[in-house]
Design an enzyme around this catalytic site. Structure first.
Site, PDB file in Angstrom:
ATOM      1  N   ASN A  43       9.145 -34.343 -37.691  1.00 35.14           N
ATOM      2  CA  ASN A  43       9.159 -34.266 -36.217  1.00 35.14           C
ATOM      3  C   ASN A  43       9.003 -35.644 -35.581  1.00 35.14           C
ATOM      4  O   ASN A  43       8.780 -35.747 -34.373  1.00 35.14           O
ATOM      5  CB  ASN A  43       8.017 -33.362 -35.737  1.00 35.14           C
ATOM      6  CG  ASN A  43       8.247 -31.912 -36.121  1.00 35.14           C
ATOM      7  OD1 ASN A  43       9.370 -31.427 -36.109  1.00 35.14           O
ATOM      8  ND2 ASN A  43       7.176 -31.219 -36.475  1.00 35.14           N
ATOM      9  N   HIS A 130       5.348 -20.095 -29.983  1.00 33.27           N
ATOM     10  CA  HIS A 130       4.683 -20.641 -31.167  1.00 33.27           C
ATOM     11  C   HIS A 130       3.447 -19.826 -31.575  1.00 33.27           C
ATOM     12  O   HIS A 130       2.748 -19.264 -30.728  1.00 33.27           O
ATOM     13  CB  HIS A 130       4.263 -22.089 -30.872  1.00 33.27           C
ATOM     14  CG  HIS A 130       3.852 -22.846 -32.089  1.00 33.27           C
ATOM     15  ND1 HIS A 130       2.534 -23.045 -32.435  1.00 33.27           N
ATOM     16  CD2 HIS A 130       4.586 -23.429 -33.062  1.00 33.27           C
ATOM     17  CE1 HIS A 130       2.475 -23.748 -33.552  1.00 33.27           C
ATOM     18  NE2 HIS A 130       3.719 -23.997 -33.955  1.00 33.27           N
ATOM     19  N   GLU A 173       7.896 -22.128 -24.120  1.00 41.74           N
ATOM     20  CA  GLU A 173       8.022 -23.507 -24.605  1.00 41.74           C
ATOM     21  C   GLU A 173       9.168 -24.129 -23.821  1.00 41.74           C
ATOM     22  O   GLU A 173      10.123 -23.423 -23.452  1.00 41.74           O
ATOM     23  CB  GLU A 173       8.364 -23.531 -26.101  1.00 41.74           C
ATOM     24  CG  GLU A 173       7.203 -23.133 -26.976  1.00 41.74           C
ATOM     25  CD  GLU A 173       7.589 -22.980 -28.451  1.00 41.74           C
ATOM     26  OE1 GLU A 173       8.402 -23.781 -28.959  1.00 41.74           O
ATOM     27  OE2 GLU A 173       7.078 -22.052 -29.074  1.00 41.74           O
ATOM     28  N   SER A 177      10.599 -24.616 -30.826  1.00 41.79           N
ATOM     29  CA  SER A 177      10.370 -25.347 -32.071  1.00 41.79           C
ATOM     30  C   SER A 177      11.281 -24.913 -33.203  1.00 41.79           C
ATOM     31  O   SER A 177      11.556 -25.692 -34.104  1.00 41.79           O
ATOM     32  CB  SER A 177       8.917 -25.193 -32.512  1.00 41.79           C
ATOM     33  OG  SER A 177       8.621 -23.845 -32.774  1.00 41.79           O
ATOM     34  N   ASP A 202       4.549 -25.023 -22.952  1.00 41.22           N
ATOM     35  CA  ASP A 202       4.244 -25.832 -24.128  1.00 41.22           C
ATOM     36  C   ASP A 202       5.378 -26.847 -24.281  1.00 41.22           C
ATOM     37  O   ASP A 202       6.530 -26.475 -24.545  1.00 41.22           O
ATOM     38  CB  ASP A 202       4.150 -24.911 -25.354  1.00 41.22           C
ATOM     39  CG  ASP A 202       3.835 -25.656 -26.642  1.00 41.22           C
ATOM     40  OD1 ASP A 202       4.149 -26.858 -26.735  1.00 41.22           O
ATOM     41  OD2 ASP A 202       3.303 -25.032 -27.573  1.00 41.22           O
ATOM     42  N   HIS A 205       7.819 -30.084 -28.141  1.00 40.98           N
ATOM     43  CA  HIS A 205       9.048 -30.731 -28.643  1.00 40.98           C
ATOM     44  C   HIS A 205       9.864 -31.401 -27.536  1.00 40.98           C
ATOM     45  O   HIS A 205      10.969 -31.884 -27.786  1.00 40.98           O
ATOM     46  CB  HIS A 205       9.889 -29.707 -29.417  1.00 40.98           C
ATOM     47  CG  HIS A 205       9.177 -29.232 -30.642  1.00 40.98           C
ATOM     48  ND1 HIS A 205       9.193 -29.930 -31.830  1.00 40.98           N
ATOM     49  CD2 HIS A 205       8.355 -28.169 -30.831  1.00 40.98           C
ATOM     50  CE1 HIS A 205       8.441 -29.300 -32.719  1.00 40.98           C
ATOM     51  NE2 HIS A 205       7.920 -28.232 -32.130  1.00 40.98           N
ATOM     52  N   LYS A 236       4.400 -35.079 -32.680  1.00 39.05           N
ATOM     53  CA  LYS A 236       5.850 -34.963 -32.921  1.00 39.05           C
ATOM     54  C   LYS A 236       6.500 -36.295 -32.520  1.00 39.05           C
ATOM     55  O   LYS A 236       6.304 -37.274 -33.202  1.00 39.05           O
ATOM     56  CB  LYS A 236       6.369 -33.751 -32.181  1.00 39.05           C
ATOM     57  CG  LYS A 236       5.372 -32.589 -32.462  1.00 39.05           C
ATOM     58  CD  LYS A 236       5.912 -31.291 -32.608  1.00 39.05           C
ATOM     59  CE  LYS A 236       4.838 -30.230 -32.761  1.00 39.05           C
ATOM     60  NZ  LYS A 236       4.373 -29.957 -34.090  1.00 39.05           N
TER      61      LYS A 236
HETATM   62  C1  PLP Z   1       5.743 -25.433 -29.861  1.00 41.91           C
HETATM   63  C2  PLP Z   1       4.549 -25.926 -30.604  1.00 41.91           C
HETATM   64  N1  PLP Z   1       3.354 -25.867 -30.026  1.00 41.91           N
HETATM   65  C3  PLP Z   1       2.250 -26.313 -30.642  1.00 41.91           C
HETATM   66  C4  PLP Z   1       2.305 -26.828 -31.913  1.00 41.91           C
HETATM   67  C5  PLP Z   1       1.055 -27.300 -32.577  1.00 41.91           C
HETATM   68  O1  PLP Z   1       0.941 -28.670 -32.452  1.00 41.91           O
HETATM   69  P1  PLP Z   1       0.105 -29.533 -33.515  1.00 41.91           P
HETATM   70  O2  PLP Z   1       1.018 -29.772 -34.672  1.00 41.91           O
HETATM   71  O3  PLP Z   1      -0.287 -30.751 -32.776  1.00 41.91           O
HETATM   72  O4  PLP Z   1      -1.072 -28.694 -33.909  1.00 41.91           O
HETATM   73  C6  PLP Z   1       3.542 -26.937 -32.552  1.00 41.91           C
HETATM   74  C7  PLP Z   1       3.627 -27.521 -33.919  1.00 41.91           C
HETATM   75  O5  PLP Z   1       4.152 -26.962 -34.825  1.00 41.91           O
HETATM   76  C8  PLP Z   1       4.695 -26.464 -31.891  1.00 41.91           C
HETATM   77  O6  PLP Z   1       5.890 -26.513 -32.479  1.00 41.91           O
END
Ligand code: PLP
Length: 387
Positions: A43, A130, A173, A177, A202, A205, A236
């Protein structure tokens, strides 16, 4: 010592049975340290994690500022002026009133959703949301309903059906992801406004990827004042670790008081804060890296179309997915690419829905045009069924 009575059941044998089933389904997860030469899976979209300049900026903080431990929770001795001023500057960068740093994006979503809603409230979420949001929603005790991915007429129905007694939150999101596509944020924000619901986005990405400086999709869509909260993660495109929840000053105070994944954990150490601060400095120093990334993504899509790659999902983000249903099937194709030196990973069910297994290709600003062309050409030659 002999136990007074034998255990009612052996957790180990139950685990072994469940794990065996996973092996049979070709969905057994294991850790690997083997990475093929060309990175099409991390990422690290902008290449910050590998960047010498990034390390240089971090080093400029000096050894004393790079302490490896914070020594406590933020509510005890783990807080610092550095953490607070960093939160203020990140909030200003993303055009938010305030921000609170969490140890990871997982912690941020868990602590945000579990604390903002409770029994009597309603959370409506996109079906591809997620796992960290799902877990936060479950912990909140609120009623939860999903709507099919990016389907705003179904979201409209769900909002209409919410009984209006408690608060209503909508969780999406900005860039998904596992599919790499974008949420129709303007439409979603307008619906939230119409029904008086609170929108939470969120931006994991989209951080460092969308918006002229990587401020995210909410900023790019001009919706900063229309969202209740945003989650930006640093692990990421920003190449380090941690996350921030952005919103009002009241939300920040609320999280400090009620968010358990913020309260009951050791704070990020100064070394991590220095890395986060450096990542924001680096992106403002060289925003051209974001358009480099956008050009690489366009090239990949063009090359994939020229080489007749089948099963490619629509996406203009660094996440480019090729659907290859079946855990065994997608593993085989990923294995063939890895043998050719191309680090592409399969995403298996149950991480994604059965039948929606895929290659998750991550395009980076540092992937050369020749590497991208080589990947598309390899994919075009491989035989697999996309349905
Ligand atoms: C959309 C989304 N939110 C949150 C997370 C979690 O983030 P972190 O890797 O910082 O725990 C991810 C990671 O996979 C993600 O893809």
């Amino acid at each position: 010592m002999t136990p007074i009575r034998p255990p009612f059941f052996s957790p180990v044998s139950a685990m072994e049975t469940a794990l065996l089933k996973r092996r049979e389904m070709a969905s057994f997860r294991s850790l690997s340290t083997a990475h093929s030469a060309i990175d099409f899976s991390s990422n690290d979209y902008l290449g910050f994690a590998l960047s010498d300049r990034f390390r240089q900026i971090i080093a400029s903080f000096g050894a004393a500022a790079l302490a490896p431990g914070s020594t406590g929770s933020r509510l005890l001795r783990g807080n610092s002026l550095f953490a607070e001023t960093l939160e203020e500057s990140i909030a200003a960068f993303h055009h938010a009133q305030a921000g609170l740093i969490f140890n990871s994006g997982y912690d941020a979503n868990l602590g945000l959703f579990s604390s903002i809603a409770s029994r009597g409230d309603t959370i409506i979420y996109d079906s591809l949301i997620h796992a960290s949001i799902r877990d936060g929603v479950r912990l909140s005790g609120a009623r939860a309903f999903n709507f099919s991915h990016n389907n705003t007429s179904q979201l409209n129905e769900r909002l209409k059906a919410a009984d209006g007694k408690g608060q209503v939150f909508v969780a999406v999101e900005s860039v998904y992801s596992m599919d790499g596509d974008e949420a129709p944020l303007r439409e979603i924000a307008a619906l939230c406004k119409l029904y008086g619901a609170n929108l939470v986005v969120d931006e994991a990405h989209a951080t460092g990827v969308k918006g002229a400086m990587g401020q995210g999709l909410v900023y790019e869509a001009g919706l900063c004042d229309d969202v209740f909260a945003r989650v930006h993660t640093f692990g990421k495109a920003l190449g380090c670790h941690g996350a921030i929840v952005l919103g009002s000053r009241v939300l920040r105070d609320w999280l400090i008081n009620y968010s358990r994944s913020f309260i009951y954990t050791t704070a990020l150490p100064p070394a991590s804060l220095a890395a986060i601060s450096s990542a924001y400095q680096l992106i403002q120093e060289n925003p051209a890296v974001i358009s480099d990334l956008a050009n690489r993504i366009l090239q990949f899509r063009k090359d994939a179309s020229c080489f007749g790659v089948v099963g490619l999902l629509p996406s203009f983000s660094p996440i480019q997915c090729v659907l290859i249903p079946g855990n065994k099937e997608v593993r085989e194709v990923a294995g063939a690419l890895q043998k050719a030196g191309l680090d592409v990973r399969p995403i298996l069910s149950p991480t994604v829905q059965s039948g929606k297994e895929r290659l998750r290709i991550c395009i980076h600003a540092f992937n050369s045009p020749a590497e991208i062309n080589g990947l598309a050409s390899h994919l075009g030659k491989l035989k697999y069924a996309d349905k």
